[in-house]
Design an enzyme around this catalytic site. Structure first.
Site, PDB file in Angstrom:
ATOM      1  N   SER A  80     -22.014   9.384  26.308  1.00  0.00           N
ATOM      2  CA  SER A  80     -21.127   9.752  27.109  1.00  0.00           C
ATOM      3  C   SER A  80     -20.078   8.696  27.057  1.00  0.00           C
ATOM      4  O   SER A  80     -20.059   7.791  25.943  1.00  0.00           O
ATOM      5  CB  SER A  80     -21.426   9.996  28.788  1.00  0.00           C
ATOM      6  OG  SER A  80     -22.049   8.836  29.147  1.00  0.00           O
ATOM      7  N   LEU A  81     -18.920   8.864  27.633  1.00  0.00           N
ATOM      8  CA  LEU A  81     -17.942   7.773  27.686  1.00  0.00           C
ATOM      9  C   LEU A  81     -17.568   6.882  29.256  1.00  0.00           C
ATOM     10  O   LEU A  81     -17.899   7.666  29.867  1.00  0.00           O
ATOM     11  CB  LEU A  81     -16.508   8.607  27.328  1.00  0.00           C
ATOM     12  CG  LEU A  81     -16.458   9.138  26.170  1.00  0.00           C
ATOM     13  CD1 LEU A  81     -15.326  10.249  26.036  1.00  0.00           C
ATOM     14  CD2 LEU A  81     -16.228   8.259  24.802  1.00  0.00           C
ATOM     15  N   GLU A 111      -7.087  12.062  22.061  1.00  0.00           N
ATOM     16  CA  GLU A 111      -7.278  13.622  22.087  1.00  0.00           C
ATOM     17  C   GLU A 111      -7.623  14.123  23.446  1.00  0.00           C
ATOM     18  O   GLU A 111      -8.028  13.591  24.540  1.00  0.00           O
ATOM     19  CB  GLU A 111      -8.717  13.748  21.305  1.00  0.00           C
ATOM     20  CG  GLU A 111      -8.803  13.110  19.986  1.00  0.00           C
ATOM     21  CD  GLU A 111     -10.232  12.530  19.664  1.00  0.00           C
ATOM     22  OE1 GLU A 111     -11.235  13.405  20.043  1.00  0.00           O
ATOM     23  OE2 GLU A 111     -10.290  11.764  18.514  1.00  0.00           O
ATOM     24  N   LYS A 113      -9.157  15.685  26.603  1.00  0.00           N
ATOM     25  CA  LYS A 113     -10.696  15.623  26.774  1.00  0.00           C
ATOM     26  C   LYS A 113     -10.934  17.047  27.256  1.00  0.00           C
ATOM     27  O   LYS A 113     -10.625  17.550  28.402  1.00  0.00           O
ATOM     28  CB  LYS A 113     -11.296  14.637  27.848  1.00  0.00           C
ATOM     29  CG  LYS A 113     -12.591  14.566  28.146  1.00  0.00           C
ATOM     30  CD  LYS A 113     -12.948  13.298  29.099  1.00  0.00           C
ATOM     31  CE  LYS A 113     -14.273  13.153  29.272  1.00  0.00           C
ATOM     32  NZ  LYS A 113     -15.020  14.479  30.012  1.00  0.00           N
ATOM     33  N   ARG A 134     -26.386  18.747  24.386  1.00  0.00           N
ATOM     34  CA  ARG A 134     -26.189  17.374  24.699  1.00  0.00           C
ATOM     35  C   ARG A 134     -27.532  16.865  25.527  1.00  0.00           C
ATOM     36  O   ARG A 134     -28.308  16.177  25.282  1.00  0.00           O
ATOM     37  CB  ARG A 134     -25.062  16.635  25.361  1.00  0.00           C
ATOM     38  CG  ARG A 134     -25.198  15.303  25.675  1.00  0.00           C
ATOM     39  CD  ARG A 134     -23.644  14.793  26.147  1.00  0.00           C
ATOM     40  NE  ARG A 134     -23.719  13.518  26.491  1.00  0.00           N
ATOM     41  CZ  ARG A 134     -24.156  12.781  27.482  1.00  0.00           C
ATOM     42  NH1 ARG A 134     -24.510  13.881  28.571  1.00  0.00           N
ATOM     43  NH2 ARG A 134     -24.356  11.596  27.609  1.00  0.00           N
ATOM     44  N   GLU A 170     -16.854  20.422  21.229  1.00  0.00           N
ATOM     45  CA  GLU A 170     -16.933  20.988  22.556  1.00  0.00           C
ATOM     46  C   GLU A 170     -16.865  22.511  22.402  1.00  0.00           C
ATOM     47  O   GLU A 170     -15.815  23.019  21.606  1.00  0.00           O
ATOM     48  CB  GLU A 170     -15.795  20.433  23.452  1.00  0.00           C
ATOM     49  CG  GLU A 170     -15.855  20.580  24.816  1.00  0.00           C
ATOM     50  CD  GLU A 170     -16.706  19.337  25.464  1.00  0.00           C
ATOM     51  OE1 GLU A 170     -17.258  18.569  24.529  1.00  0.00           O
ATOM     52  OE2 GLU A 170     -16.618  19.299  26.600  1.00  0.00           O
ATOM     53  N   LYS A 309      -9.379   9.535  32.656  1.00  0.00           N
ATOM     54  CA  LYS A 309      -9.513  10.785  33.373  1.00  0.00           C
ATOM     55  C   LYS A 309      -8.369  11.154  34.298  1.00  0.00           C
ATOM     56  O   LYS A 309      -7.832  10.275  34.887  1.00  0.00           O
ATOM     57  CB  LYS A 309     -10.687  10.860  34.194  1.00  0.00           C
ATOM     58  CG  LYS A 309     -12.188  10.369  33.381  1.00  0.00           C
ATOM     59  CD  LYS A 309     -12.740  11.977  33.087  1.00  0.00           C
ATOM     60  CE  LYS A 309     -13.552  12.351  34.252  1.00  0.00           C
ATOM     61  NZ  LYS A 309     -14.698  12.449  34.221  1.00  0.00           N
ATOM     62  N   CYS A 421     -25.001  45.510  50.508  1.00  0.00           N
ATOM     63  CA  CYS A 421     -25.220  46.657  51.441  1.00  0.00           C
ATOM     64  C   CYS A 421     -25.249  47.954  50.617  1.00  0.00           C
ATOM     65  O   CYS A 421     -24.662  48.220  49.875  1.00  0.00           O
ATOM     66  CB  CYS A 421     -23.764  46.517  52.186  1.00  0.00           C
ATOM     67  SG  CYS A 421     -23.615  48.256  53.220  1.00  0.00           S
TER      68      CYS A 421
HETATM   69  S1  IVH Z   1     -15.906  12.165  21.779  1.00  0.00           S
HETATM   70  C1  IVH Z   1     -19.203   8.951  21.875  1.00  0.00           C
HETATM   71  N1  IVH Z   1     -14.013  13.321  22.022  1.00  0.00           N
HETATM   72  O1  IVH Z   1     -16.247  14.200  26.878  1.00  0.00           O
HETATM   73  C2  IVH Z   1     -18.121   9.905  21.722  1.00  0.00           C
HETATM   74  N2  IVH Z   1     -15.643  13.686  23.519  1.00  0.00           N
HETATM   75  O2  IVH Z   1     -17.937  11.978  28.590  1.00  0.00           O
HETATM   76  C3  IVH Z   1     -18.345  10.760  22.878  1.00  0.00           C
HETATM   77  N3  IVH Z   1     -15.263  15.368  25.512  1.00  0.00           N
HETATM   78  O3  IVH Z   1     -19.836  14.665  26.286  1.00  0.00           O
HETATM   79  C4  IVH Z   1     -17.868  12.229  22.460  1.00  0.00           C
HETATM   80  N4  IVH Z   1     -13.362  16.230  24.469  1.00  0.00           N
HETATM   81  O4  IVH Z   1     -18.325  16.772  25.890  1.00  0.00           O
HETATM   82  C5  IVH Z   1     -15.100  13.173  22.656  1.00  0.00           C
HETATM   83  N5  IVH Z   1     -12.057  14.865  22.199  1.00  0.00           N
HETATM   84  C6  IVH Z   1     -13.278  14.534  22.556  1.00  0.00           C
HETATM   85  C7  IVH Z   1     -13.937  15.126  23.738  1.00  0.00           C
HETATM   86  C8  IVH Z   1     -14.971  14.726  24.189  1.00  0.00           C
HETATM   87  C9  IVH Z   1     -14.269  16.346  25.431  1.00  0.00           C
HETATM   88  C10 IVH Z   1     -16.619  15.331  26.183  1.00  0.00           C
HETATM   89  C11 IVH Z   1     -17.808  15.680  25.381  1.00  0.00           C
HETATM   90  C12 IVH Z   1     -18.626  14.240  26.111  1.00  0.00           C
HETATM   91  C13 IVH Z   1     -17.920  13.780  27.329  1.00  0.00           C
HETATM   92  C14 IVH Z   1     -17.918  12.314  27.172  1.00  0.00           C
END
Ligand code: IVH
Length: 660
Positions: A80-81, A111, A113, A134, A170, A309, A421
Site C-alpha cells: 500500500s502507500l 497520477e 489516485k 490485493r 485499478e 490524499k 411490506c
Molecule cells: S501504485 C506500491 N498508482 O492506491 C505502489 N496505486 O494505497 C502501490 N491506487 O492499493 C500502487 N491509483 O489500489 C498506484 N496510480 C496509482 C493508483 C494506486 C490508485 C491505489 C491502489 C493501491 C492504493 C495504495
C-alpha cells in the site's frame, strides 16, 4: 469448414471489431451481426471444448459459476502507500528522498489516485492467465473469470513477442456508468449500490462471472509486478502498457520539481468534480526504477512513493431520527434525518442507512453525532457514529416487524438483507406506484406528480393505478389546489396515456426486474399484452437480458389475483397496449447514422436507441450516411460529413427524434 479454422476466423474477426469499437469508437457491423459472430463462436467452443483457448473473446460474456474463489499469491507483494495530507508533509517526503539519493533534483510520476479496487493481472506468453485481488497484499482472491469480462483488460497483449509479465492497476466504475447502472437497478426494483467503490468490489467478487459481465467495470493500468526488462522509468512503463493495449490515465504527468508537484495537486483538486471517475488523492512515485531500488521499501509500503490524499468531504451533525421508508416494491429503507449540514457544497438533511445490517455495523443511534459523507455526485451517506464517551446513548435501532405505513406484515426473502411490506394495498406502495406509473419513462402523465399522487391516496380516491381511470371530475376538483383547468388537463393526459405503447405500459407496472430497457426488449418480442400475458417462462427466458428470477416475477405478476386484476381493470378502462414494429413512426426510421465525439450517454445505448428507432448504425461516413450525431470534440468525421453535406445533429436532437 473444420471447426479449428472457423474458430480462428471468428476469433480474428471479433478481435478486429472489438479493437475498432473500443479504440476507434467505430464499427463496421451492426450489434446484431456482432452478436451472431459471438454466438457462433460460443456454440463452436461448447461443441469442441478442446479447442477453447484462454484468450478467446467469448470470455467477455462470463462462464460457469464457481463454488468459491481460489487464492493467488502475489510476488512481489502488493504494497500500500504511505500518506501525506499537506504540502508541508509532501515537502518533508521530498527532502528525505533527495537526501537518501544524495541528489538535488528528482523526477516524479504523478497520477490521480483512483478510488476502486486494485488488481494484479498475470500474462504468460502474452496471454492473460490469472487475475487476483490485493487481499492482504500477499494472498488475494483469484477473480480471473471476472476480470476476463472487463473489456479494457486485454486478454492477450498486443505484441508479436512472447511476453510474461504481471500488470497491476485499478478496477472501478466511470461515474456516468455507475449512475446509469444504479438508475436502471432502481427502475428494475433492485437496491442501488451505496457508492462506486462498494459496487466495484461487489461486482469483482461474484462467483458467477456472467453477473460481472453485465457491469460496466473499467481497468486502468499503473504498475508492474517486477519491472519489465529494458524499461527504466514509470514514463517508459506507461508507454509500453499503452502499446500492449492497456488504458492508462490521461491525467498522469511527470514533474521535475516539488513546485510542479504542488501545482499538479492543486490542479487535480480544482478539476476533481469534472473528472469522469472518483479519485481520492494523487499518487507521487519516483520516475526512475533504479532510484526506487536505491531507496527501497518497508514491509507494507514503498519509501519511493506516497499518496497525497484529499481531505474527505465529511461533516459531523446530529442524527435527529431514523425513519423507515416504504418503496414501490415494498422495500423498507431506514433513512437518517439529520440536523441540516453543508457537505461538499450542498445542504444535507437526509442520508440513507441502506438496511438494518448497515445500521448495526455502523452502530448508529438516534441522538448520536454522526459523520456524513458526500463523495462526488453520490447520494449522502452516514459514515459512522461518534458516540459521546460518557453520555447516554439512544436506543439501538431495530427495523420494525410491521410496515410503518399500513401496519401489515413484513418479510425478509431468503438470502436478502432487505425487508419488504407484502401488502399490495399499502398506501405507501400505492403512492409510489402511482408516481412510477405517471413518470416520464413510463406513461408520462402530465400533471400527476408526487403531491397529487399523495392527495389522491390520502383522500381514498385511488387504491391502484387502475383507479386513476375512473376518477370523478367533481371529486377531483374538490381537492385542494385543484382548479378546473388543472383537472381538465389531467383528464386529457390520462386519456392520452391510454394509447401508450406496450413497453411504456410494462415499465409502468413496475414488475421487479422489468425496468425501461427490459420492457422494450420484452415488448419488441411479444408486441401485444395478450401474447405476453399468456407466455410461459421458457418464452420469457428467450428474451435478451431476462433471467429466471425476472421471468418468474413476470409470470407471477400476470397470475397473481391482485396484480392480474389491476391489468384486467386497465383493459376495461380502454388500454390495448401494443408495440409498434421497430421504429415505425419514428423520424429516424430508415436513416443511416454515424456517431462521433464524446456523448453524454454510453455509445452502446445510443446505438441501441438508434436501432430501436429503425435506423442503421455504421462506423464510417460514406455516401450512404444520412445523419451524423456529433458529440463533444467531434473531429475528422464532422469535417467529412460537412463536406459531403450529411445532416449533422446534436446528441440532444438525436435523442428527441429517437424517442418520439
Ligand atoms: S501504485 C506500491 N498508482 O492506491 C505502489 N496505486 O494505497 C502501490 N491506487 O492499493 C500502487 N491509483 O489500489 C498506484 N496510480 C496509482 C493508483 C494506486 C490508485 C491505489 C491502489 C493501491 C492504493 C495504495
Amino acid at each position: 469448414m473444420i471447426p479449428q479454422r472457423e474458430i480462428n476466423n471468428l476469433t480474428a474477426l471479433i478481435r478486429k471489431y472489438n479493437r475498432q469499437y473500443y479504440t476507434q469508437n467505430a464499427s463496421d457491423i451492426t450489434d446484431a451481426e456482432y452478436d451472431a459472430l459471438m454466438n457462433r463462436l460460443i456454440f463452436l467452443e461448447r461443441e469442441n471444448p478442446e479447442l477453447h483457448s484462454d484468450d478467446s473473446p467469448t470470455a467477455r460474456v462470463g462462464s460457469v459459476p464457481l463454488a468459491s474463489f481460489s487464492t493467488v499469491i502475489h510476488d512481489p507483494p502488493m504494497l500500500s502507500l504511505s500518506n501525506v495530507f499537506t504540502s508541508e508533509d509532501f515537502l518533508a517526503f521530498h527532502s528525505r528522498v533527495l537526501s537518501e539519493l544524495g541528489k538535488d533534483q528528482v523526477e516524479y510520476s504523478v497520477e490521480p489516485k483512483l478510488d476502486g479496487v486494485s488488481l494484479a493481472l498475470v500474462y504468460e506468453n502474452s496471454v492473460l492467465v490469472s487475475a487476483g485481488t490485493r487481499g492482504d497484499g500477499v494472498r488475494g482472491e483469484d477473480v480471473t473469470e471476472n476480470a476476463r469480462t472487463i473489456r479494457s483488460i486485454p486478454l492477450r497483449l498486443d505484441t508479436s513477442q512472447s511476453v510474461s509479465v504481471e500488470i497491476r492497476g485499478e478496477v472501478f466504475f466511470m461515474t456516468k456508468d455507475f449512475q446509469v447502472m444504479n438508475r436502471e437497478r432502481e427502475e428494475a426494483g433492485k437496491s442501488p449500490f451505496a457508492n462506486p467503490r462498494n459496487a466495484t468490489s461487489g461486482s469483482l467478487r461474484q462467483l458467477d462471472s456472467t453477473v460481472t459481465a453485465g457491469r460496466p467495470l473499467y481497468f486502468i493500468a499503473y504498475a508492474s509486478g517486477h519491472n519489465p526488462p529494458g524499461l527504466k522509468t514509470q514514463e517508459e512503463l506507461f508507454q509500453q502498457l499503452h502499446l500492449w493495449g492497456f488504458h492508462i490515465n490521461s491525467m498522469n504527468s511527470i514533474c521535475n520539481s516539488p513546485a510542479q508537484v504542488v501545482l499538479a495537486y492543486n490542479n487535480l483538486v480544482d478539476n476533481r468534480v469534472d473528472l469522469p471517475m472518483e479519485i481520492d488523492g494523487m499518487v507521487i512515485k519516483l520516475n526512475s526504477f533504479s532510484q526506487r531500488g536505491d531507496i527501497g521499501s518497508l514491509s507494507r509500503a514503498p519509501r519511493w512513493a506516497t499518496a497525497w490524499k484529499f481531505h474527505a468531504e465529511e461533516m459531523s451533525t446530529t442524527l435527529i431520527d431514523i425513519e423507515v421508508q416504504v418503496g414501490r416494491t415494498g422495500r423498507l429503507t431506514p433513512v437518517a434525518r439529520l440536523e441540516p449540514v453543508q457537505v461538499g457544497g450542498v445542504v444535507v438533511t437526509n442520508a440513507t442507512l441502506h438496511n438494518q445490517d448497515e445500521v448495526i455495523r455502523k452502530d448508529v443511534r438516534v441522538g448520536d453525532i454522526v459523520l456524513v459523507r458526500r463523495a462526488g455526485d453520490v447520494i449522502p451517506e452516514v459514515v459512522t457514529s461518534l458516540p459521546p464517551e460518557d453520555g447516554e446513548r439512544g436506543r439501538e435501532f431495530q427495523m420494525p416487524d410491521e410496515c410503518p405505513v399500513c401496519k401489515g406484515p413484513v418479510v425478509q426473502p431468503e438470502g436478502e438483507v432487505n425487508l419488504y411490506c407484502i401488502n399490495p394495498s399499502c398506501e405507501a406502495r400505492i403512492r409510489r406506484s402511482l408516481q412510477h406509473w405517471a413518470s416520464r419513462k413510463a406513461l408520462d402523465i402530465d400533471g400527476l406528480g408526487k403531491q397529487l399522487c399523495g392527495q389522491l391516496v390520502d383522500a381514498g380516491m385511488v387504491n391502484s393505478i387502475a383507479d386513476l381511470y375512473s376518477l370523478n371530475y367533481h371529486e377531483l376538483t374538490a381537492l385542494e389546489r385543484m382548479g378546473e383547468l388543472k383537472a381538465t388537463k389531467l383528464f386529457t393526459a390520462l386519456e392520452k396515456s391510454r394509447k401508450s405503447s406496450l413497453s411504456r405500459f410494462l415499465t409502468g407496472l413496475g414488475i421487479p426486474g422489468v425496468g425501461e430497457v427490459a420492457s422494450r426488449d420484452i415488448a419488441a418480442e411479444f408486441t401485444t399484452l395478450e401474447a405476453l400475458g399468456g407466455a410461459p417462462e421458457e418464452e420469457l427466458l428467450a428474451v435478451k437480458g431476462i433471467g429466471p428470477v425476472t421471468a418468474l416475477a413476470i409470470r407471477r405478476f400476470f397470475t397473481n389475483p391482485i396484480t392480474s386484476d389491476v391489468i384486467e381493470q386497465l383493459i376495461k378502462a380502454g388500454f390495448h397496449p401494443v408495440e409498434e414494429a421497430t421504429g415505425r413512426g419514428s423520424s429516424l426510421a430508415g436513416e443511416t447514422i454515424v456517431f462521433t465525439g464524446t456523448l453524454a450517454m454510453p455509445r452502446q445505448k445510443a446505438k441501441e436507441l438508434a436501432m430501436k428507432a429503425g435506423a442503421k448504425v455504421t462506423g464510417t461516413i460514406t455516401g450512404k450516411t444520412t445523419i451524423l450525431v456529433a458529440g463533444e470534440n467531434a473531429g475528422s468525421k464532422l469535417k467529412k460529413a460537412e463536406k459531403l453535406g450529411v445532416r449533422v445533429v446534436s446528441e440532444q436532437e438525436f435523442l428527441e427524434s429517437a424517442v418520439d
